[in-house]
Structures are given as C-alpha cells and as structure tokens.
Design a protein around this motif. Structure first.
Motif, short mmCIF file in Angstrom:
data_model
loop_
_atom_site.label_atom_id
_atom_site.label_comp_id
_atom_site.label_asym_id
_atom_site.label_seq_id
_atom_site.Cartn_x
_atom_site.Cartn_y
_atom_site.Cartn_z
N SER A 246 0.83 -1.20 0.00
CA SER A 246 0.00 0.00 0.00
C SER A 246 0.87 1.26 0.00
CB SER A 246 -0.92 -0.01 1.21
OG SER A 246 -1.75 1.12 1.22
N PRO A 247 0.63 2.18 -0.94
CA PRO A 247 -0.32 2.03 -2.05
C PRO A 247 0.28 1.20 -3.19
CG PRO A 247 0.80 4.14 -2.23
CD PRO A 247 1.29 3.50 -0.96
N ILE A 248 -0.56 0.47 -3.88
CA ILE A 248 -0.11 -0.28 -5.05
C ILE A 248 0.58 0.66 -6.03
CG2 ILE A 248 -0.93 -1.55 -7.08
CD1 ILE A 248 -3.17 -2.66 -5.32
N HIS A 249 1.76 0.27 -6.52
CA HIS A 249 2.45 1.11 -7.49
C HIS A 249 3.14 0.24 -8.53
CE1 HIS A 249 5.09 0.45 -4.00
NE2 HIS A 249 6.10 0.45 -4.85
N TYR A 250 3.36 0.82 -9.71
CA TYR A 250 3.86 0.05 -10.83
C TYR A 250 4.55 0.96 -11.83
CZ TYR A 250 -0.58 1.88 -12.48
OH TYR A 250 -1.61 2.72 -12.77
N ASN A 251 5.46 0.37 -12.58
CA ASN A 251 6.13 1.04 -13.69
C ASN A 251 6.53 -0.06 -14.66
OD1 ASN A 251 7.50 2.67 -15.44
ND2 ASN A 251 9.15 3.20 -14.04
N LEU A 252 5.87 -0.11 -15.80
CA LEU A 252 6.10 -1.22 -16.72
C LEU A 252 5.93 -0.77 -18.16
CD1 LEU A 252 2.97 -2.18 -17.58
CD2 LEU A 252 3.02 -3.04 -15.25
N GLN A 253 6.42 -1.62 -19.06
CA GLN A 253 6.35 -1.35 -20.50
C GLN A 253 5.97 -2.64 -21.21
OE1 GLN A 253 10.09 -0.30 -22.36
NE2 GLN A 253 9.09 0.77 -24.04
N VAL A 254 5.06 -2.54 -22.17
CA VAL A 254 4.66 -3.70 -22.96
C VAL A 254 4.85 -3.36 -24.44
CG1 VAL A 254 2.22 -3.02 -22.92
CG2 VAL A 254 2.85 -5.38 -23.46
N ILE A 255 5.54 -4.26 -25.14
CA ILE A 255 5.89 -4.04 -26.54
C ILE A 255 5.49 -5.27 -27.34
CG2 ILE A 255 7.79 -3.64 -28.18
CD1 ILE A 255 9.35 -2.37 -25.91
N SER A 256 4.97 -5.02 -28.54
CA SER A 256 4.75 -6.09 -29.49
C SER A 256 5.14 -5.61 -30.88
CB SER A 256 3.28 -6.55 -29.51
OG SER A 256 3.10 -7.53 -30.53
N PRO A 257 6.14 -6.23 -31.50
CA PRO A 257 6.51 -5.82 -32.86
C PRO A 257 5.48 -6.24 -33.89
CG PRO A 257 7.83 -7.70 -32.16
CD PRO A 257 7.04 -7.27 -30.97
N SER A 258 4.70 -7.30 -33.58
CA SER A 258 3.65 -7.76 -34.49
C SER A 258 2.77 -8.76 -33.75
CB SER A 258 4.25 -8.42 -35.74
OG SER A 258 3.23 -8.89 -36.60
N PHE A 259 1.47 -8.48 -33.72
CA PHE A 259 0.54 -9.38 -33.04
C PHE A 259 -0.76 -9.42 -33.84
CE2 PHE A 259 -2.10 -11.23 -29.78
CZ PHE A 259 -1.21 -12.02 -29.08
N HIS A 260 -1.22 -10.64 -34.12
CA HIS A 260 -2.43 -10.83 -34.92
C HIS A 260 -3.65 -10.68 -34.00
CE1 HIS A 260 -4.67 -13.36 -38.16
NE2 HIS A 260 -5.04 -12.10 -38.12
N VAL A 261 -4.09 -9.43 -33.80
CA VAL A 261 -5.21 -9.15 -32.91
C VAL A 261 -6.48 -9.82 -33.41
CG1 VAL A 261 -6.59 -7.31 -31.88
CG2 VAL A 261 -4.13 -6.99 -32.19
N GLY A 262 -6.66 -9.85 -34.73
CA GLY A 262 -7.85 -10.50 -35.28
C GLY A 262 -7.91 -11.98 -34.94
N GLY A 263 -6.73 -12.62 -34.85
CA GLY A 263 -6.72 -14.04 -34.50
C GLY A 263 -7.21 -14.28 -33.10
N ILE A 264 -6.76 -13.48 -32.13
CA ILE A 264 -7.15 -13.71 -30.74
C ILE A 264 -8.59 -13.26 -30.48
CG2 ILE A 264 -6.39 -11.50 -29.76
CD1 ILE A 264 -5.21 -13.14 -27.43
N LEU A 265 -9.08 -12.28 -31.28
CA LEU A 265 -10.47 -11.84 -31.13
C LEU A 265 -11.43 -12.65 -32.00
CD1 LEU A 265 -10.06 -7.96 -31.09
CD2 LEU A 265 -10.38 -9.49 -29.14
N GLY A 266 -10.87 -13.52 -32.85
CA GLY A 266 -11.73 -14.31 -33.71
C GLY A 266 -12.39 -13.52 -34.80
#
Length: 394
Positions: A209-229
């Motif tokens: 407490s208090p919850i805290h964060y510092n992060l980074q998310v990267i994707s050079p290529s991701f098939h979003v349509g595939g995971i969303l169907g």
C-alpha cells in the motif's frame, strides 16, 4: 535411529491402494531418506533427501541444510483425495514432476524443477530465501519457461475459465526472469505465440500500500484478429506502451500511460499510427489521441472529472484531413475537415446535460466545396422533460 521399510501395502479404501518402500536414518544432526518409493494407484513418487541441522529442534531452522531429489510420475489429484478434504473443482490430467533442490531454508537453490501435464511443460531455476518466513520470503528467477498449445490448454482449463470469445493460439511459450517477494516483482516476461510476440518489462510492480507500478509492454507484431476471432476487421498490429502509477481506488489513483499502436487495419485500410496519452490524478483524467496518416489527420483531447457523483466530460476534436474514399467509407472522393467540441454532465449515463458544437466544417467533393461555419446542439434534461436546442450560424 535407523530403519527400513522393504514393502508396505495399504488398502485405504475400495478405490485407493498404496505401497511404500524407504530407508531412513536419523541422529541429532542429520536425517537421511534414501530410495523412497511410493505408489498410490497409478501415481508414483521416488525421492532421496538429506537434512542436516544443529539440533533436532532446529530441523527447519534457517541454517538447516537440504539436499532433495524428487521424481514423480502420473500424479493424479484424484489419487490423493483420501489424504485431503479439498476436492478439485474438476479432474486434472496426470502430471509428471522432477525436482532438484540444494541449500538451506534461508537460501534454497532450486537447480531444476520440471512439470509436464497434458503437453504443457514448465521449467524453473530459482533461488528462494527465507523459506520458513513468508513475510520475508524473497526469490530470484534465473529461468522460468512455460511451453504449451491450444490443445493442451483446452484440456487443462474448463470452459468456465476460458475468456470467451477469446481464441487461443495454436502454440504458446512464456519465459520470465526477475526478482521479487510475495508482494513485489521486478523483471521481464516474454510471450511467443502463433499470433505474435509480446514483451513485458516490469521495473516496479508492488501490491504494498499504495499499489504502485512502472512497466512497458511491446509487441513488434501481433495478430489481434486471431485472438479476437475476427480476421476481417483486425490484422497484425504493433504497439509500445509505458505505464506508471499508484493506487487501486479512484480517490487515490494516479497514472500515466503513453504509447502508440501501428498498422491498424480497419475497413481494409491500414492506418500508420495511433498515439495515445492518458494521465490521471485522483479522479481527474486527461486523454489525448491522434492519428497522422495519408488519409486521416485527427486529434482528440478529453478532460474527465470523476471527483463527485457527477461524471463531467469535455472533448475536443480537430479533423484536419479525412479522405473518406481512401478509408473505404465512401465510393466518391469526399474529403472532410472540421472542429468539434462536446461538453456533458451525467449521473446515470441515461440522462445528459450538455452541448455539442461543430465548427469550420468543410466537405470537398471533386472540385465542389461545401462549408458550414457552425452547428450548435444543447441538451438539457430534467425530471420531467428533455430539451434539445439546435443552432447554426449558416
């Protein structure tokens, strides 16, 4: 003290039979377990263990030494139901387990831990400190890898745990490295799948407490349509987001999110980049998004106030260029340009008070240009009626 069990057969009930073989020796400084072999129905466990301690009452003391080898095959939770009151929510498939650990309870080196269940394999190399004190428990992960597949996950996860309508990738591999405690983590997590790759860098993630964060998310290529169907609307995308902040409740939430999404395929047009920036401070949020593309140049800013029972929002829109034909929204060469602003207040999202303004609107069709200076819409809602006023300077 020393003793051997050459063969022990026990019928626990009509469905559970157990056999046991083991050699044991113990004195004031050492406990040795050799050649332990146990079988419960079709589940088998083999182990060798050595525990060294200052005295018997310090058996699990921080300086007590451990040398452990475990090999388990075809482990089934159903086979151990006789020894525990806990009942699995659903039948888990058989698991194989191999463990090699060496060290002390203060610092235990898990040299190798491997599990295999229904085609899902997990491997861990780690050092765990303060094993007997959960409040001070800490760990460092040299290697954590998970390798699985869609077929395996469908076996391991019941339908109620699957986040429908999310589609699972045919292949999935996760690797992680880092340090942490039961409440904190720093490190990186990489995900490789048949849909694409994700890379998560965690500089700070704490539930203290208090919850805290510092992060980074990267994707050079991701098939979003595939995971969303939905491959007709969404294809491969790339993104890079940095997020930092603290707090879990609106009254103390502070956050900053900045990043971009590239290669957005919408309506058969690929947009170069969508920039997103979000800042929040205890119920006040500022959101900025923009698209700069050959067919579209647009900027949107929103100021949101959630510090009271009323939701207040002011959004400004600036469309500098919108080629509708290039974006496949028109079959004729129509280009739009406009400025807009919306202000509204609501308590229930069923009734709204506010106004909408569209200014400097122009539409170009071939050589013809249509212009409108302004269009103003006011909405006033009370308990008895809703009033809408529309005004134009044209």
């Amino acid at each position: 003290y020393a003793g051997n069990i050459d063969q022990l057969d026990v019928l626990l009930d009509s469905t559970v039979a157990m056999t046991l073989k083991v050699q044991m020796a113990m004195n004031d400084e050492k406990l040795t377990i050799k050649g332990l072999e146990s079988q419960i129905n079709n589940s088998s466990i083999a182990a060798d263990a050595l525990f060294e301690f200052d005295s018997p009452d310090q058996f699990m003391g921080p300086n007590s030494a451990i040398d452990l080898k475990v090999k388990a095959r075809n482990l089934l939770m159903q086979s151990f139901s006789h020894f525990t009151s806990a009942t699995p929510a659903y039948d888990l498939p058989a698991t194989n387990l191999d463990v090699r650990a060496l060290g002390t309870f203060e610092k235990l080196n898990i040299q190798d831990l491997r599990t295999m269940t229904a085609g899902t394999e997990i491997q861990l190399n780690s050092v765990v400190q303060n094993l007997t004190n959960p409040d001070k428990l800490a760990y460092s992960i040299d290697t954590l890898s998970v390798s699985t597949s869609r077929k395996s996950l469908l076996v391991l996860l019941p339908d109620t745990l699957l986040p429908l309508p999310i589609e699972l990738p045919e292949k999935l591999a996760i690797s992680a490295q880092g340090i942490g405690t039961t409440r904190e983590f720093e490190g990186k997590v990489d995900l490789h799948s048949s849909f694409g790759n994700l890379y998560l860098q965690v500089d700070t993630l704490s539930t203290l407490s208090p919850i805290h964060y510092n992060l980074q998310v990267i994707s050079p290529s991701f098939h979003v349509g595939g995971i969303l169907g939905d491959t007709s609307q969404f294809q491969n995308m790339a993104w890079d987001f940095q997020a930092s902040g603290q707090g879990a409740y609106l009254k103390d939430l502070q956050l900053d999110v900045n990043g971009f999404i590239q290669n957005i395929d919408l309506n058969n047009h690929i947009y170069d980049s969508l920039m997103i920036g979000i800042s929040g401070d205890r119920g006040l949020f500022n959101i900025h998004t923009s698209v700069q593309d050959e067919a579209l140049s647009v900027e949107v800013t929103s100021n949101i106030d959630m510090t009271s029972d009323l939701f207040k929002n002011t959004t400004r829109l600036n469309v500098d260029r919108a080629h509708l034909m290039a974006m496949n929204f028109s079959q004729t060469p129509l280009k739009l340009k406009l400025e807009g602003e919306a202000n509204f207040t609501t308590a229930t999202f069923k009734a709204f008070d506010g106004n909408l303004a569209i200014r400097k609107l122009s539409a170009d069709k071939d050589i013809d240009t249509y212009q409108m200076d302004s269009l103003l819409v006011a909405i006033i809602d009370d308990d008895k009626q809703t009033t809408i006023d529309i005004h134009s300077d044209v």
